[in-house]
Scaffold this active site. Sequence first.
Site, PDB file in Angstrom:
ATOM      1  N   LYS A  22       0.845  -1.210   0.000  1.00 26.78           N
ATOM      2  CA  LYS A  22       0.000   0.000   0.000  1.00 26.78           C
ATOM      3  C   LYS A  22       0.875   1.254   0.000  1.00 26.78           C
ATOM      4  CE  LYS A  22      -1.770   1.674   4.046  1.00 26.78           C
ATOM      5  NZ  LYS A  22      -1.497   3.111   4.192  1.00 26.78           N
ATOM      6  N   ASN A  23       1.834   1.295   0.921  1.00 18.58           N
ATOM      7  CA  ASN A  23       2.597   2.526   1.112  1.00 18.58           C
ATOM      8  C   ASN A  23       3.520   2.840  -0.060  1.00 18.58           C
ATOM      9  OD1 ASN A  23       1.284   2.866   3.465  1.00 18.58           O
ATOM     10  ND2 ASN A  23       3.026   2.343   4.803  1.00 18.58           N
ATOM     11  N   ARG A  93      -4.762  10.808   4.139  1.00 17.48           N
ATOM     12  CA  ARG A  93      -3.682  11.788   4.310  1.00 17.48           C
ATOM     13  C   ARG A  93      -2.619  11.663   3.225  1.00 17.48           C
ATOM     14  NH1 ARG A  93      -0.173  12.697   6.907  1.00 17.48           N
ATOM     15  NH2 ARG A  93      -0.107  14.664   7.994  1.00 17.48           N
ATOM     16  N   CYS A 117      -4.899  12.505  12.468  1.00 10.31           N
ATOM     17  CA  CYS A 117      -5.714  11.308  12.245  1.00 10.31           C
ATOM     18  C   CYS A 117      -5.663  10.478  13.519  1.00 10.31           C
ATOM     19  CB  CYS A 117      -5.231  10.533  11.036  1.00 10.31           C
ATOM     20  SG  CYS A 117      -3.685   9.714  11.310  1.00 10.31           S
ATOM     21  N   ARG A 122       0.333  14.159  13.055  1.00 14.03           N
ATOM     22  CA  ARG A 122       0.903  13.953  11.717  1.00 14.03           C
ATOM     23  C   ARG A 122       1.116  15.277  10.981  1.00 14.03           C
ATOM     24  NH1 ARG A 122      -1.247   8.276   9.351  1.00 14.03           N
ATOM     25  NH2 ARG A 122       0.734   8.380   8.269  1.00 14.03           N
ATOM     26  N   ILE A 124       3.113  18.283   8.803  1.00 17.27           N
ATOM     27  CA  ILE A 124       3.882  18.220   7.557  1.00 17.27           C
ATOM     28  C   ILE A 124       4.928  19.340   7.502  1.00 17.27           C
ATOM     29  CG2 ILE A 124       2.150  16.986   6.166  1.00 17.27           C
ATOM     30  CD1 ILE A 124       1.551  19.741   4.885  1.00 17.27           C
ATOM     31  N   ASP A 125       5.336  19.800   8.710  1.00 20.87           N
ATOM     32  CA  ASP A 125       6.314  20.895   8.758  1.00 20.87           C
ATOM     33  C   ASP A 125       7.632  20.532   8.078  1.00 20.87           C
ATOM     34  OD1 ASP A 125       6.427  19.034  10.888  1.00 20.87           O
ATOM     35  OD2 ASP A 125       7.714  20.362  12.054  1.00 20.87           O
ATOM     36  N   ASP A 306       4.131   0.130  12.026  1.00 19.84           N
ATOM     37  CA  ASP A 306       2.989  -0.540  11.394  1.00 19.84           C
ATOM     38  C   ASP A 306       2.872  -2.017  11.800  1.00 19.84           C
ATOM     39  OD1 ASP A 306       2.380   1.834  10.180  1.00 19.84           O
ATOM     40  OD2 ASP A 306       3.015   1.267   8.177  1.00 19.84           O
ATOM     41  N   VAL A 328       7.229   6.555  17.054  1.00 19.41           N
ATOM     42  CA  VAL A 328       6.976   7.198  15.763  1.00 19.41           C
ATOM     43  C   VAL A 328       5.691   8.028  15.777  1.00 19.41           C
ATOM     44  CG1 VAL A 328       6.706   6.827  13.276  1.00 19.41           C
ATOM     45  CG2 VAL A 328       8.280   5.380  14.584  1.00 19.41           C
ATOM     46  N   ARG A 398      -8.897  -0.232   4.200  1.00 22.42           N
ATOM     47  CA  ARG A 398      -7.954   0.743   3.643  1.00 22.42           C
ATOM     48  C   ARG A 398      -6.658   0.074   3.190  1.00 22.42           C
ATOM     49  NH1 ARG A 398      -5.866   4.406   7.616  1.00 22.42           N
ATOM     50  NH2 ARG A 398      -4.477   4.690   5.865  1.00 22.42           N
TER      51      ARG A 398
END
Length: 426
Positions: A22-23, A93, A117, A122, A124-125, A306, A328, A398
């Site tokens: 998926k990723n 996302r 989420c 999460r 995004i800086d 994960d 994480v 998902r």
Amino acid sequence: MDVIKVEGGHPITGEVTVEGAKNSALKLMAATLMAKGVSTLTNVPDIADVHVMGKVLKNLGATIEVVNEHELKIDTTNVDSWETPYDLVVQMRASTAVLGPLLSRFGKAVVAMPGGCNIGARKIDMHILGLEALGVEFKIDHGNIHASAPHGIHGATVTLAFASVGATENLMMASVFAKGSTTIDNAAREPEIVDLANLLNEMGADIKGAGSPVIEINGVSELHPVTHAVVGDRIEAGTFLAIGALCGEPVKVKGFDPRHLGLVLKKYEQMGIRVERGSRECTCWREGPILPADIQTLPFPGFPTDMQAQTMCLLSLCQGSCVITENVFENRFMLASELNRMGADITIEGHHAIVHGVPAFSGAQVKSPDLRGGAALVMAGLVADGETVVSAIHHIDRGYEGFVPKLVSLGAKAERDTLPDLDHEI
Ligand code: UD1
């Protein structure tokens, strides 16, 4: 309300083949925006997140032909928009993965600001700081990120404060056409990063060092479309191997590289799990009790966040006590209270989970907290006493293709069902 019902105690053994990751698939799909024409991705998982990324690309003007469920022919010739709206980003996302490709193709992009989420804020800086170093200017208003590079994107050295997967990918994609060379220092090293760099290099990019902490990108002037197979899903594989470890009889998983689960398998061996590694397959089973082992999640090649939920499920039945540390994501222990409903004994202290092993799970109604947590609850149901009913299974959809049929093929008594929603009249 869709649920998965599992009756515990049926022998689980056999073989499954995992899908593409998926990723990786999501980022490879985004990357096709950078090579005008028809790119073909094979081994693409048929999962909800891939469908959302398909919508994102179509919204930008791409067309997608699906061949035999797992092959996507993505035509990006007529892509003429650089905007990804909130109603798509809010569904997933990872839609923000188009930021880098759109900047590369159009020198500008408008992407809705992702919110947090279930597993954390999460931010995004790091994506933004890194892209600014490459000459991208940002304006954030009305919930949208407006990015543009009025003077073009130029090479630079970017040192990431944390080896973020998403930031590494966006920076890699944004710098493919940059003037000069770019260095990403403290880059993420996940196999999915390597898969993305391989795709881009096959398209004509000049990227070196993917899979190491330093990635160097020399700008090129154009990319051409290619055919590429998505790398096997190490997390889907790990989930089924954890199932073999939990249930005891051998479960063989094919279609991925066991080296991508290096530390997970090493930890499982410490937990008394038997592991047999092949070149594209791996088998797990157990002859004695599950032994306690402390786990801490870290970016690759560390223990993957994960795989934390599935491993928490396994350790819930260990002989002794242990600590799981989540480094994480800040909010990835919501599974614990659901497992406790099934009889587990887990206490959360900040980013540590203290797990005291119990002899067995007791089947119950539980709710998926997120993607991997949902899979872990179904997994617990396989060995629980009686029936377990897992709700909120859209999380599982998902990221897992055919999760229930694959479990049934291993001997599980499991099915999807639709339950009537409770009437909430006051
Ligand atoms: C990706 C994976 C996800 C996996 C994660 C870590 C996809 C679609 N998802 O998520 O399954 O669990 O890698 O292996 O590929 N962070 C910041 N600022 C940033 C970027 C990240 O603070 O600009 C933080 C995040 O909030 C998180 C941590 O860094 O706490 C790691 O995030 P990151 O590696 O970026 O994960 P994702 O790419 O979102």
